[in-house]
Design a protein around this motif. Structure first.
Motif: not given
Length: 142
Positions: A8-26
């Protein structure tokens, strides 16, 4: 070694793989995800999600560069925004994990903790400018 389910991918890994690093992007990505194909201006999206227009425009630019969303050419100040489908199964799993996580308060708090704030959210600005209440000897002072 047996071939079981992939880990199971971690939240951090998922955010990194999607390229999302800012709350505004999400928040912008989440808006487009939840509304499907939308006809709107970046200013309208900003008003709806509570960010400054410049922050939303920058987030839309980054999300488009990362191939997460697609937007049409502007026509009369508005564009079509839609999610780009990924053929990468891992990226799809990550998207589903983060979307389902964001549907709960605890999940949203975890995402907010992991993502960089922009400091440009209107609610954040309003809370910073409000006086705090201090209590001294049982009396409240503003």
């Amino acid at each position: 070694m047996g071939r079981g389910k992939p880990p199971e991918p971690t939240v951090h890994t998922c955010l990194d793989s999607m390229g999302i690093s800012r709350l505004s992007e999400w928040d912008v990505f989440s808006f487009v995800y939840r509304h499907g194909t939308s006809l709107a201006s970046s200013d309208q999206i900003a008003r709806l999600i509570g960010y400054e227009s410049t922050v939303v425009r920058a987030a839309l630019d980054r999300l488009e560069r990362k191939n997460l969303i697609e937007r049409s050419r502007p026509s009369n100040g508005v564009r079509f925004y839609r999610l780009l489908a990924s053929t990468d199964a891992g990226r799809q799993r990550c998207l589903q994990k983060i979307v389902s996580l964001s549907e709960t308060r605890a999940g949203r708090l975890l995402l907010a903790k992991r993502l960089k704030p922009d400091g440009s959210n209107r609610a954040e600005k309003n809370n910073r400018n409000k006086p705090t209440i201090a209590s001294v000897e049982g009396k409240d002072y503003v």
